[in-house]
Enzyme design. Sequence first.
Site, PDB file in Angstrom:
ATOM      1  N   GLY A 253      31.262 -26.807 -47.126  1.00 40.51           N
ATOM      2  CA  GLY A 253      32.544 -26.331 -46.634  1.00 40.51           C
ATOM      3  C   GLY A 253      32.388 -25.568 -45.341  1.00 40.51           C
ATOM      4  O   GLY A 253      33.273 -25.551 -44.504  1.00 40.51           O
TER       5      GLY A 253
ATOM      6  N   GLY B 228      30.275 -26.136 -42.874  1.00 41.62           N
ATOM      7  CA  GLY B 228      29.908 -26.925 -41.707  1.00 41.62           C
ATOM      8  C   GLY B 228      28.645 -27.717 -41.970  1.00 41.62           C
ATOM      9  O   GLY B 228      28.371 -28.074 -43.112  1.00 41.62           O
TER      10      GLY B 228
ATOM     11  N   VAL C 271      24.372 -28.122 -41.205  1.00 36.94           N
ATOM     12  CA  VAL C 271      23.161 -27.468 -40.723  1.00 36.94           C
ATOM     13  C   VAL C 271      22.154 -28.534 -40.318  1.00 36.94           C
ATOM     14  O   VAL C 271      21.859 -29.452 -41.080  1.00 36.94           O
ATOM     15  CB  VAL C 271      22.546 -26.558 -41.805  1.00 36.94           C
TER      16      VAL C 271
ATOM     17  N   ASP D 102      28.784 -14.183 -50.174  1.00 37.64           N
ATOM     18  CA  ASP D 102      28.499 -15.468 -50.826  1.00 37.64           C
ATOM     19  C   ASP D 102      27.082 -15.462 -51.378  1.00 37.64           C
ATOM     20  O   ASP D 102      26.300 -16.358 -51.119  1.00 37.64           O
ATOM     21  CB  ASP D 102      28.704 -16.603 -49.830  1.00 37.64           C
TER      22      ASP D 102
END
Length: 740
Positions: free
Chosen positions: A421, A423, A425, A536
């Site tokens: 969610g 993006g 990497v 998170d």
Amino acid sequence: MEFILLVLILASMATTIAARAKPGCNSTCGELDIPYPFGTTDGCSRDENFLITCSSSTSRNPIANYSTGNIQVLNISLDGEMRILAWRANQCYLPSGNRSSGENVNFSLNQFTVSNTKNKFTVIGCDTYTFINDYWGDRFSTGCTATCRNTTDVVNGTCFGIGCCQTSFPTGVRGYNISLKSYRNHTAVWNFNPCSYGFVVEDGYFNFSSLDLKDLRNKNDFPVVINWAIGNETCQKARRNATSYACMDNSFCVDSENAYGYLCKCKGGFSGNPYLSGSNGCRDIDECKTLRPCSGTCHNLFGSYYCSCPVGYKGDGLRNSTGCTLEDQSKRFSYKEAALGAGLGFAALLVIILWLYLVLQQRKLIKLKERFFRQNGGLILQQKLSRQEWTFSETAKIFTTEELKKATKNYDEDLIIGKGGFGIVYKGFLADNRVVAIKKSKIVDQSQIEQFINEVVVLSQINHRNVVKLLGCCLETEVPLLVYEFVNNGTLLDYIHGKSRALDISWTTRLRIAAETAGALSYLHSSASTPIIHRDVKTANILLDESYTAKVSDFGASRLVPIDQTELATMVQGTLGYLDPEYMLTSQLTEKSDVYSFGVVLVELLTGRKALSFDRPEEERSLAMYFLSNFKEDQLFEVIESGLVNDGNKETVKEFARLATRCLKLKAEDRPGMKEVGMELEGLRRAEKHPWVSMDRNFDESEYLLPDMSGVYVAGDSISVHTAYDSLKEHVLIGLGKGR
Ligand SMILES: *[C@@H]1O[C@H](CO)[C@@H](O)[C@H](O)[C@H]1NC(C)=O
Ligand SMILES: *[C@@H]1O[C@H](CO)[C@@H](O)[C@H](O)[C@H]1NC(C)=O
Ligand SMILES: *[C@@H]1O[C@H](CO)[C@@H](O)[C@H](O)[C@H]1NC(C)=O
Ligand SMILES: *[C@@H]1O[C@H](CO)[C@@H](O)[C@H](O)[C@H]1NC(C)=O
Ligand SMILES: *[C@@H]1O[C@H](CO)[C@@H](O)[C@H](O)[C@H]1NC(C)=O
Ligand SMILES: *[C@@H]1O[C@H](CO)[C@@H](O)[C@H](O)[C@H]1NC(C)=O
Ligand SMILES: *[C@@H]1O[C@H](CO)[C@@H](O)[C@H](O)[C@H]1NC(C)=O
Ligand SMILES: *[C@@H]1O[C@H](CO)[C@@H](O)[C@H](O)[C@H]1NC(C)=O
Ligand SMILES: *[C@@H]1O[C@H](CO)[C@@H](O)[C@H](O)[C@H]1NC(C)=O
Ligand SMILES: *[C@@H]1O[C@H](CO)[C@@H](O)[C@H](O)[C@H]1NC(C)=O
Ligand SMILES: *[C@@H]1O[C@H](CO)[C@@H](O)[C@H](O)[C@H]1NC(C)=O
Ligand SMILES: *[C@@H]1O[C@H](CO)[C@@H](O)[C@H](O)[C@H]1NC(C)=O
């Protein structure tokens, strides 16, 4: 196979034939093709002149119903011709000279005409003279006489008056009547010629023989060519009424030469039915395919085609003409030179255009980059730089788009190491051989830009061995790119649950990872001016390096997650098992939210179970709830991963579990601070390392075990150092006491 082939052929025939009738109309009657304007019903024919009656009894002999009666139609051509059967006139005599039988003929067509070029009026007899008159009046009247004295006079195949007479008639004949007469009532020739015959027949059809004098061999009617046309006016007049004008797309009108009306024809290069429009009407002929007229390259055009020759050849390219021939050397040379000159000029022009284009493009790119830079908070960053609030260049740098493009091989799919969610990497290789992780976020909410920049600034300053280092960022792209150090041993999630799950992760390792993670979180909570809340915390965000040292990743940046529906779903899915229950009420994440999430991580480390699993029964889906209920019921050791507990660590494990339950308290205020958690874990770790402590409850000794505060914690944090010491001591005491 053969059957299919046959069907295909029939189908293709049907389509070509069907294409000539009005859509939805029968295109055949028996073996007769019926193209529009003809038709078998009122709706299918243009008018009653073109109506062909096709009943089951007459289907083999289709007829047109004209004024003198039904006429059998043999075939119809769109060229304005049709073939019909016309009856003959005959007259027979008795030897006495009395007439035995016979009849004359009245034949008429309402509108159409008898072709004057394709038919002949033919008379057979040796004592015969005939008249052929215009049915409708005295437009024309002509006759023919056939006589002979003996059969031997007759020359087979000729019709010049001896036994056989043929004559033409004028144009525009819409009907005729034939009357046969005799000079001497056949009395003199009766032996070999008792009858006279008179008929109109298609030229060439009838081949006279002396045998016909005795008895006409053809007992049937004779084929006659009829000219049909549309209406009874000329093209010029017909065109005036667009509704009644019959010629459709890509066709032209011609006045009928013999009949009264006009005809339509497809223009050159087109074929089809000129009386119909659309796909059944006149369509372009692909001459290249049908005629193959070119020896060079064929180009079909709408209604025509042309041939061309390859470069270096000359000619019209037509197969039946000059074709394509090699150009002679001298000409080719001049051609080449001309081409070269033109080519050079063109190339120069191209270069100039290209150069201009590139300059403009470059400018555009620079402008775009500047826009993105501003949009992504680049100016704020620059301000901070100018104010010397921090030294960005020392620890982190601003990367250019080109550098990162190169590092990721233009964002090669193969280099993607994570997606979600947040993006994408990428793994990247910088010019100085450093391996990095490049995080390309999704579109960032503009209102959060300042916060984002602040966090970038703070994170780049953090130099903690258990935090994934932010090496820099790039703001020139549409979305900011963050460059992190690359941690190569995967996530804790994979380590505990993944396919490559390491078997038998020792208690020491678990404890160490927990302590390291807690240290990192605590450090960030108490860092600098604004505490950084992770938001998170989960095993997927704890990375492991080659020596399985924990490195917490994704600080604060997760706040930048754009909250659109799908991404929210992914985020929640990934985070659900870890989410602070208070968040549901307050919609706010605090430091204590991180503590809760970390509590779940602790439980995962203890149980080896996933934070949220839909494989488990409903009440056990949330690992936190499951763990808490088992802890209350004193069934702790049932849920702990088998093989983890031994006599040596039983107490530490218990203490670890107790700490986890405190982290998981529903009310945020009941949870310990991250610093406290970190210290307790550090204490447990040291106790584990030095089991002798349990033998000797010496505070002086345990003091030695205290963490090196100066190395981990920043001065000036909210929790006083003193309290921390106290709490640590207390818990170490409890832990050791229970160990007995
Ligand atoms: C076509 O002919 C068939 C019989 O041959 C008949 O049953 C049918 O009604 C005709 N269709 C039209 C549209 O005239
Ligand atoms: C032809 O037309 C006449 C009258 O015009 C009619 O009596 C006759 O039945 C028609 N024949 C056919 C086959 O339709
Ligand atoms: C007309 O019909 C005859 C036989 O009935 C056939 O030989 C001839 O080819 C046909 N002509 C056209 C133009 O269809
Ligand atoms: C033969 O025909 C003529 C007129 O055409 C007639 O006057 C004469 O009586 C006929 N002869 C016989 C035997 O019928
Ligand atoms: C022939 O015709 C005449 C009248 O024209 C008649 O008297 C005579 O009987 C006829 N002969 C025969 C054989 O019918
Ligand atoms: C032809 O027409 C005329 C005059 O209308 C008539 O007397 C004669 O009987 C007709 N002939 C035939 C064969 O119909
Ligand atoms: C036959 O031809 C005559 C001319 O000789 C003509 O007057 C007559 O009307 C025609 N008969 C019919 C039935 O039309
Ligand atoms: C007709 O020809 C035959 C021979 O083929 C001959 O015997 C006969 O006399 C001829 N008749 C006349 C009237 O010339
Ligand atoms: C004409 O041809 C037929 C055969 O088709 C033959 O029997 C006859 O004798 C020929 N007549 C003449 C005059 O050649
Ligand atoms: C043909 O033209 C005449 C006038 O010359 C007209 O009365 C008649 O109706 C026309 N026929 C058709 C079929 O149009
Ligand atoms: C044109 O043709 C249509 C159909 O045939 C007819 O109804 C109309 O009266 C004609 N118009 C003129 C001006 O002739
Ligand atoms: C070549 O063939 C086309 C159609 O096939 C024809 O129109 C043209 O006249 C021909 N030209 C020569 C020179 O034969």
